[in-house]
Design an enzyme around this catalytic site. Structure first.
Site, PDB file in Angstrom:
ATOM      1  N   CYS A 107      20.804   4.592 -30.468  1.00 29.60           N
ATOM      2  CA  CYS A 107      20.464   4.107 -31.803  1.00 29.60           C
ATOM      3  C   CYS A 107      21.141   2.758 -32.053  1.00 29.60           C
ATOM      4  O   CYS A 107      22.323   2.588 -31.767  1.00 29.60           O
ATOM      5  CB  CYS A 107      20.905   5.105 -32.869  1.00 29.60           C
ATOM      6  N   HIS A 108      20.376   1.820 -32.606  1.00 27.80           N
ATOM      7  CA  HIS A 108      20.910   0.494 -32.891  1.00 27.80           C
ATOM      8  C   HIS A 108      21.726   0.500 -34.183  1.00 27.80           C
ATOM      9  O   HIS A 108      21.315   1.138 -35.166  1.00 27.80           O
ATOM     10  CB  HIS A 108      19.774  -0.524 -33.048  1.00 27.80           C
ATOM     11  N   GLU A 164      18.104   8.077 -38.282  1.00 26.95           N
ATOM     12  CA  GLU A 164      19.141   8.005 -39.320  1.00 26.95           C
ATOM     13  C   GLU A 164      18.845   9.007 -40.439  1.00 26.95           C
ATOM     14  O   GLU A 164      19.757   9.688 -40.942  1.00 26.95           O
ATOM     15  CB  GLU A 164      19.225   6.586 -39.878  1.00 26.95           C
ATOM     16  N   ASP A 194      29.297  24.490 -44.422  1.00 17.14           N
ATOM     17  CA  ASP A 194      30.756  24.560 -44.388  1.00 17.14           C
ATOM     18  C   ASP A 194      31.331  24.986 -45.740  1.00 17.14           C
ATOM     19  O   ASP A 194      32.306  25.753 -45.798  1.00 17.14           O
ATOM     20  CB  ASP A 194      31.314  23.198 -43.993  1.00 17.14           C
TER      21      ASP A 194
END
Length: 303
Positions: free
Chosen positions: A63-64, A99, A113
């Site tokens: 990924c850039h 993303e 969580d």
């Protein structure tokens, strides 16, 4: 990483989802009433997602790094399921699908969580891309497949046989990749009258595009713009600006090029730099998007 240096910057948007399933109604009530021991589930999970999406290239090697210019997180509760809707926007050369999915995943993990002390039956599933916009695929017009082009190389040295043409061949390669047929490919000297006679000839023959390469610099023999401009019905400054802007991002001397674009009746006329890189980058800057012009020019569409 994949080379994206040839791509144009556009507005890119991606929307992804993740679904968190809980095992009992009391868990949903605790979220709604803000009584979860670890704190406000939605607010903290949103913050985790905002942080996570910015770290995507640190975790996924292909990924850039790119500017994240908007991130939005929404929640939908349906029974025992919480759907996370994660939106990412950027103005850049590559999309933000990964993303968005990474952000949705981080939000879902943080929800897990925070809820695990009160619910041991939580599951995360259905992480997927919902939609994306921007980039080449989003601007892929239904371009005509019957377009023709003439490629004219303007060079004293090449026409005299002292040098091999590479720029014209690079233009032809790009045209073929855009399904444009090559009607003519010729090499001529930097002579104003020859340049003018060829564009007149090709326009009368009904060729859709006449693309010149060479003669757009500042030497005394660079006369392609002077030859073509008086013959154009209309200039198209946006095309010229796009060519120079794209080139300037890659090398500082592109500002010296005098590339031109315009029309003679329904024929598009382009004059591009004579260097191989200059010609190739100019074509990359405007093709295939420039072919949209043939949906606009009067009489250019065949029904």
């Amino acid at each position: 990483m994949v080379d994206i240096t040839h791509k144009n910057t556009t507005l890119r948007t991606a929307v992804a989802q993740a679904i968190v399933s809980v095992s009992k109604p009391e868990t949903i009530e605790a979220i709604k009433n803000d009584t979860v021991p670890k704190g406000n589930v939605f607010a903290m999970s949103k913050a985790a997602g905002l942080l996570g999406v910015k770290r995507t290239p640190d975790i996924l090697p292909d990924c850039h790094p790119l500017p994240i210019e908007f991130t939005g997180v929404e929640y939908e509760i349906n029974g025992l399921e919480i759907t996370v809707i994660f939106t990412v926007k950027t103005i850049y050369k590559t999309g933000v699908e990964v993303e968005a999915m990474h952000g949705a995943s981080v939000v879902a993990l943080n929800i897990y969580d925070m809820l695990k002390p009160i619910d041991k039956g939580i599951e995360i599933h259905a992480i997927k891309l919902i939609n994306k916009k921007g980039g080449k695929s989003d601007f892929k017009d239904n371009f005509r497949k019957d377009l023709t082009a003439a490629v004219v190389v303007c060079s004293d040295t090449i026409s005299a046989g002292h040098k091999e043409d590479r720029a014209g061949k690079a233009i032809i390669e790009k045209l073929k990749s855009c399904d444009v047929s090559i009607a003519e490919y010729i090499i001529i000297p930097d002579e104003k009258d020859v340049i003018q006679s060829k564009v007149r000839q090709f326009q009368k023959e009904g060729i859709d595009m006449v693309i010149y390469t060479g003669g757009t610099g500042l030497s005394g023999r660079d006369v392609t713009p002077e030859a073509l401009i008086p013959l154009l019905d209309r200039r198209i400054p946006g095309i010229e600006e796009a060519i120079r802007s794209y080139g300037q991002e890659r090398m500082p001397y592109s500002m010296l090029s005098r590339s031109i674009a315009g029309t003679i009746n329904n024929t598009l006329v382009l004059a591009l730099p004579g260097s191989t890189n200059g010609a190739k980058e100019s074509m990359d800057a405007i093709f295939p998007s420039v072919l949209h012009i043939f949906r606009i020019l009067k009489g250019a569409r065949h029904d």
